[in-house]
Design a protein around this motif. Structure first.
Motif, PDB file in Angstrom:
ATOM      1  N   THR A  37       0.850  -1.273  -0.051  1.00 25.32           N
ATOM      2  CA  THR A  37       0.052   0.060  -0.099  1.00 25.32           C
ATOM      3  C   THR A  37       0.697   1.415   0.125  1.00 25.32           C
ATOM      4  O   THR A  37       0.331   2.469   0.099  1.00 25.32           O
ATOM      5  N   TYR A  42      -5.041   4.904  -0.147  1.00 28.22           N
ATOM      6  CA  TYR A  42      -5.557   4.233   0.902  1.00 28.22           C
ATOM      7  C   TYR A  42      -4.576   3.745   1.971  1.00 28.22           C
ATOM      8  O   TYR A  42      -3.584   3.226   1.618  1.00 28.22           O
ATOM      9  N   SER A  43      -5.020   3.678   3.371  1.00 27.47           N
ATOM     10  CA  SER A  43      -4.182   3.293   4.107  1.00 27.47           C
ATOM     11  C   SER A  43      -4.266   1.492   4.275  1.00 27.47           C
ATOM     12  O   SER A  43      -5.134   1.171   3.658  1.00 27.47           O
ATOM     13  N   TRP A  45      -4.581  -1.986   5.234  1.00 23.74           N
ATOM     14  CA  TRP A  45      -5.796  -2.605   6.029  1.00 23.74           C
ATOM     15  C   TRP A  45      -5.576  -3.209   7.007  1.00 23.74           C
ATOM     16  O   TRP A  45      -4.578  -3.856   7.178  1.00 23.74           O
ATOM     17  N   ASP A  50     -12.087  -2.810   7.303  1.00 25.95           N
ATOM     18  CA  ASP A  50     -11.583  -2.082   6.226  1.00 25.95           C
ATOM     19  C   ASP A  50     -11.878  -2.638   4.887  1.00 25.95           C
ATOM     20  O   ASP A  50     -12.209  -1.912   3.989  1.00 25.95           O
ATOM     21  N   TRP A  54     -14.171  -0.997   1.901  1.00 28.48           N
ATOM     22  CA  TRP A  54     -13.857  -0.628   0.690  1.00 28.48           C
ATOM     23  C   TRP A  54     -14.726  -1.449  -0.330  1.00 28.48           C
ATOM     24  O   TRP A  54     -15.096  -0.617  -1.249  1.00 28.48           O
ATOM     25  N   ARG A  57     -17.590   1.009  -1.052  1.00 24.93           N
ATOM     26  CA  ARG A  57     -17.131   1.905  -1.669  1.00 24.93           C
ATOM     27  C   ARG A  57     -17.087   1.395  -3.379  1.00 24.93           C
ATOM     28  O   ARG A  57     -17.497   2.368  -4.400  1.00 24.93           O
ATOM     29  N   ALA A 164      -2.014  12.468   0.023  1.00 28.36           N
ATOM     30  CA  ALA A 164      -2.576  11.362   0.645  1.00 28.36           C
ATOM     31  C   ALA A 164      -1.549  10.763   1.951  1.00 28.36           C
ATOM     32  O   ALA A 164      -0.483  11.107   1.636  1.00 28.36           O
ATOM     33  N   LYS A 165      -2.163  10.166   3.078  1.00 29.89           N
ATOM     34  CA  LYS A 165      -1.380   9.738   3.981  1.00 29.89           C
ATOM     35  C   LYS A 165      -0.353  10.655   4.503  1.00 29.89           C
ATOM     36  O   LYS A 165       0.811  10.436   4.741  1.00 29.89           O
TER      37      LYS A 165
END
Ligand SMILES: CC(C)(COP(=O)(O)OP(=O)(O)OC[C@H]1O[C@@H](n2cnc3c(N)ncnc32)[C@H](O)[C@@H]1OP(=O)(O)O)[C@@H](O)C(=O)NCCC(=O)NCCS
Length: 193
Positions: A37, A42-43, A45, A50, A54, A57, A164-165
């Motif tokens: 990842t 996205y983080s 899982w 999680d 997902w 979505r 992101a993140k």
């Protein structure tokens, strides 16, 4: 109009098919790995929860007709070893974007190359797409190499495109046209950027 459904696409070692809830255990193994990842928005899982969020979505994308979430099933084991997403579908321009993820122990065996060759062929021949796109963090060497190897052209760099993140980063933008397929497949090409 929505993206047409995709049933199953076969390649030598893989079946590419729509995601199912029963795939979530295998997908937790893949997306629960921080090395996998690292370049994804996205983080990593942490739990089955999680995975379920997902999946919800991805189901919403499917219902809206703007995306299709697929998985890669390894023929020899029927285990799900990766994902392939077709999204940001623009019907009037007949284009869409791709995103892909493979479990770490399957890296470096040409599996995503094989999957993308089969998938791009399907998108152009069966879904009527005219252009496929991808955005890749310049630091993601494997993904940049993969797209060039499949025949995508690097068309430029969008600066500070995503945050992101906790990090802001550029992306290289890649494009592949129906008229370039399959002649471009397998050749390395890079443009500006
Ligand atoms: C990117 C990813 C899908 C590549 O999958 P893969 O099956 O290992 O790739 P392939 O084996 O098909 O390799 C395709 C090409 O990329 C090259 N490549 C693969 N890993 C590489 C690496 N770490 N560094 C440089 N090149 C690499 C291969 O040499 C091959 O080129 P070649 O055929 O000329 O030798 C995989 O590394 C992955 O899932 N990473 C984590 C998720 C991710 O970053 N997804 C993409 C987000 S944009």
């Amino acid at each position: 109009m929505s993206l047409p459904p995709i049933d199953a696409i076969a390649s030598a070692r893989l079946t590419i098919r729509p995601v199912r809830e029963s795939d979530l255990d295998d997908l937790l193994e893949i997306n629960g790995d921080p090395e996998v990842t690292a370049f994804l928005p996205y983080s990593t899982w942490q739990s089955a929860l999680d995975g379920r969020s997902w999946l919800a979505r991805m189901a919403a994308l499917g219902e809206a007709g703007s995306g299709r979430q697929l998985v890669l099933e390894l023929g020899s084991s029927a285990k799900v070893i990766g994902t392939l997403l077709l999204f940001r579908y623009e019907e009037s321009s007949a284009r869409a974007e791709i995103g892909y993820v493979l479990g770490r122990r399957h890296w470096g065996q040409g599996l995503m190359h094989e999957a993308l060759e089969a998938f791009c062929a399907h998108c152009f021949a069966q879904l009527g797409l005219r252009r496929l796109e991808a955005e890749v963090n310049p630091a993601n060497e494997a993904s940049n190499a993969l797209l060039l190897r499949v025949g995508f052209t690097r068309e430029g760099t969008l600066r500070q495109r995503w945050t992101a993140k906790g990090a802001t980063y550029d992306v290289h933008v890649y494009g592949l046209l129906r008229e370039e397929w399959p002649a471009g497949g397998g050749r390395s090409r890079s443009g500006p950027g």
